[in-house]
Design an enzyme around this catalytic site. Structure first.
Site, PDB file in Angstrom:
ATOM      1  N   GLU A  98      33.047  50.446  46.271  1.00  0.00           N
ATOM      2  CA  GLU A  98      31.867  49.585  46.292  1.00  0.00           C
ATOM      3  C   GLU A  98      32.153  48.368  45.429  1.00  0.00           C
ATOM      4  O   GLU A  98      32.829  48.488  44.406  1.00  0.00           O
ATOM      5  CB  GLU A  98      30.623  50.280  45.714  1.00  0.00           C
ATOM      6  CG  GLU A  98      29.967  51.262  46.637  1.00  0.00           C
ATOM      7  CD  GLU A  98      30.438  52.671  46.345  1.00  0.00           C
ATOM      8  OE1 GLU A  98      31.013  52.887  45.262  1.00  0.00           O
ATOM      9  OE2 GLU A  98      30.243  53.559  47.196  1.00  0.00           O
ATOM     10  N   TYR A 110      40.038  42.324  48.001  1.00  0.00           N
ATOM     11  CA  TYR A 110      40.017  43.535  48.821  1.00  0.00           C
ATOM     12  C   TYR A 110      40.196  43.192  50.306  1.00  0.00           C
ATOM     13  O   TYR A 110      40.917  43.862  51.035  1.00  0.00           O
ATOM     14  CB  TYR A 110      38.717  44.306  48.607  1.00  0.00           C
ATOM     15  CG  TYR A 110      38.530  44.827  47.200  1.00  0.00           C
ATOM     16  CD1 TYR A 110      39.585  45.429  46.517  1.00  0.00           C
ATOM     17  CD2 TYR A 110      37.314  44.725  46.537  1.00  0.00           C
ATOM     18  CE1 TYR A 110      39.430  45.900  45.220  1.00  0.00           C
ATOM     19  CE2 TYR A 110      37.144  45.205  45.243  1.00  0.00           C
ATOM     20  CZ  TYR A 110      38.209  45.789  44.595  1.00  0.00           C
ATOM     21  OH  TYR A 110      38.048  46.260  43.316  1.00  0.00           O
TER      22      TYR A 110
HETATM   23  C1  LIG Z   1      39.197  41.601  40.797  1.00  0.00           C
HETATM   24  C2  LIG Z   1      40.451  41.729  39.941  1.00  0.00           C
HETATM   25  C3  LIG Z   1      40.764  43.192  39.685  1.00  0.00           C
HETATM   26  C4  LIG Z   1      41.638  41.083  40.687  1.00  0.00           C
HETATM   27  O1  LIG Z   1      42.826  41.237  39.926  1.00  0.00           O
HETATM   28  P1  LIG Z   1      43.798  39.989  39.729  1.00  0.00           P
HETATM   29  O2  LIG Z   1      45.011  40.481  39.018  1.00  0.00           O
HETATM   30  O3  LIG Z   1      43.043  38.883  39.108  1.00  0.00           O
HETATM   31  O4  LIG Z   1      44.118  39.617  41.247  1.00  0.00           O
HETATM   32  P2  LIG Z   1      45.547  39.249  41.841  1.00  0.00           P
HETATM   33  O5  LIG Z   1      46.208  38.232  40.976  1.00  0.00           O
HETATM   34  O6  LIG Z   1      46.307  40.515  42.126  1.00  0.00           O
HETATM   35  O7  LIG Z   1      45.117  38.577  43.188  1.00  0.00           O
HETATM   36  C5  LIG Z   1      44.979  39.327  44.343  1.00  0.00           C
HETATM   37  C6  LIG Z   1      44.572  38.408  45.436  1.00  0.00           C
HETATM   38  O8  LIG Z   1      43.362  37.710  45.103  1.00  0.00           O
HETATM   39  C7  LIG Z   1      43.581  36.297  45.202  1.00  0.00           C
HETATM   40  N1  LIG Z   1      42.865  35.663  44.114  1.00  0.00           N
HETATM   41  C8  LIG Z   1      43.283  35.574  42.852  1.00  0.00           C
HETATM   42  N2  LIG Z   1      42.381  34.867  42.134  1.00  0.00           N
HETATM   43  C9  LIG Z   1      41.380  34.540  42.997  1.00  0.00           C
HETATM   44  C10 LIG Z   1      40.177  33.812  42.880  1.00  0.00           C
HETATM   45  N3  LIG Z   1      39.795  33.256  41.723  1.00  0.00           N
HETATM   46  N4  LIG Z   1      39.372  33.686  43.972  1.00  0.00           N
HETATM   47  C11 LIG Z   1      39.734  34.226  45.148  1.00  0.00           C
HETATM   48  N5  LIG Z   1      40.877  34.914  45.334  1.00  0.00           N
HETATM   49  C12 LIG Z   1      41.693  35.068  44.263  1.00  0.00           C
HETATM   50  C13 LIG Z   1      45.042  36.105  45.066  1.00  0.00           C
HETATM   51  O9  LIG Z   1      45.451  34.929  45.765  1.00  0.00           O
HETATM   52  C14 LIG Z   1      45.609  37.338  45.689  1.00  0.00           C
HETATM   53  O10 LIG Z   1      45.665  37.252  47.067  1.00  0.00           O
HETATM   54  P3  LIG Z   1      47.088  37.472  47.795  1.00  0.00           P
HETATM   55  O11 LIG Z   1      47.722  38.650  47.138  1.00  0.00           O
HETATM   56  O12 LIG Z   1      46.709  37.692  49.218  1.00  0.00           O
HETATM   57  O13 LIG Z   1      47.810  36.196  47.526  1.00  0.00           O
HETATM   58  C15 LIG Z   1      40.306  40.982  38.574  1.00  0.00           C
HETATM   59  O14 LIG Z   1      40.024  39.647  38.832  1.00  0.00           O
HETATM   60  C16 LIG Z   1      39.246  41.588  37.674  1.00  0.00           C
HETATM   61  O15 LIG Z   1      39.528  42.498  36.903  1.00  0.00           O
HETATM   62  N6  LIG Z   1      38.003  41.042  37.745  1.00  0.00           N
HETATM   63  C17 LIG Z   1      36.922  41.501  36.870  1.00  0.00           C
HETATM   64  C18 LIG Z   1      36.544  42.921  37.130  1.00  0.00           C
HETATM   65  C19 LIG Z   1      36.201  43.155  38.585  1.00  0.00           C
HETATM   66  O16 LIG Z   1      35.415  42.418  39.177  1.00  0.00           O
HETATM   67  N7  LIG Z   1      36.779  44.232  39.140  1.00  0.00           N
HETATM   68  C20 LIG Z   1      36.515  44.657  40.513  1.00  0.00           C
HETATM   69  C21 LIG Z   1      35.258  45.457  40.559  1.00  0.00           C
HETATM   70  S1  LIG Z   1      34.948  46.091  42.182  1.00  0.00           S
END
Ligand SMILES: CC(C)(COP(=O)(O)OP(=O)(O)OC[C@H]1O[C@@H](n2cnc3c(N)ncnc32)[C@H](O)[C@@H]1OP(=O)(O)O)[C@@H](O)C(=O)NCCC(=O)NCCS
Length: 148
Positions: A98, A110
């Site tokens: 979720e 995702y």
């Molecule tokens: C959501 C989260 C886990 C993503 O982890 P991350 O290490 O920042 O993401 P990644 O660097 O692995 O990026 C993964 C993908 O998202 C994209 N992405 C990265 N930053 C982004 C942004 N600001 N907006 C949109 N897409 C983005 C990347 O391009 C990548 O896509 P690709 O692999 O197809 O090129 C992280 O941002 C986080 O911890 N956020 C706060 C907590 C949260 O919301 N967790 C999820 C709860 S359901």
């Protein structure tokens, strides 16, 4: 992840979310035997973590978090890769999660990863303290089986 490492986990959790998990939520997850893993750097310590609950032929991702200072560097995707490996090792055919409707960044991650939105849970999440109302969750699902 062990209870001994929860100070580092909570330090990230509390800056990453407007409504963070509590220490008790993590302790319960570890005590329940959920998949609870840390992403560690030799010099920076804990960079991120995930928690997932094992079910019959399925896995449910409960928490995936990357420390804000190191987000956007592929760590989130790398942890999903690891979780999908775990799903396959445990014969989980489907991975569920979720996500807050407003969490565009996580939803984009995702979706690009291959998760498909399959439904909405109304009023699933609380809002930050002092803010009235609740927020919907988008339910997403990823097929993890390697063969048909
Ligand atoms: C959501 C989260 C886990 C993503 O982890 P991350 O290490 O920042 O993401 P990644 O660097 O692995 O990026 C993964 C993908 O998202 C994209 N992405 C990265 N930053 C982004 C942004 N600001 N907006 C949109 N897409 C983005 C990347 O391009 C990548 O896509 P690709 O692999 O197809 O090129 C992280 O941002 C986080 O911890 N956020 C706060 C907590 C949260 O919301 N967790 C999820 C709860 S359901």
């Amino acid at each position: 992840m062990t209870v001994m490492q929860l100070d580092a986990v909570l330090a990230i959790e509390q800056v990453a979310y407007s409504v963070p998990w509590t220490r008790g939520n993590f302790i319960d997850s570890i005590a329940s035997g959920y998949e609870a893993w840390l992403l560690m750097s030799p010099d920076q310590g804990v960079l991120g973590y995930f928690i997932a609950m094992d079910g019959y032929e399925e896995m449910h991702l409960l928490n995936l978090t990357v420390a804000p200072a190191v987000q956007g560097r592929g760590h989130g995707r790398a942890m999903l890769d690891r979780l999908v490996d775990i799903c396959r090792a445990r014969d989980a055919l489907q991975l569920w999660l979720e996500v807050r409707e407003s969490n565009d960044r996580a939803r984009a991650l995702y979706q690009r990863y291959g998760f498909v939105p399959v439904g909405v849970r109304r009023d699933y999440y609380p809002l930050p303290p002092g803010v009235p109302g609740r927020e919907d969750a988008v339910v997403m699902s990823l097929k993890t089986a390697t063969t048909e």
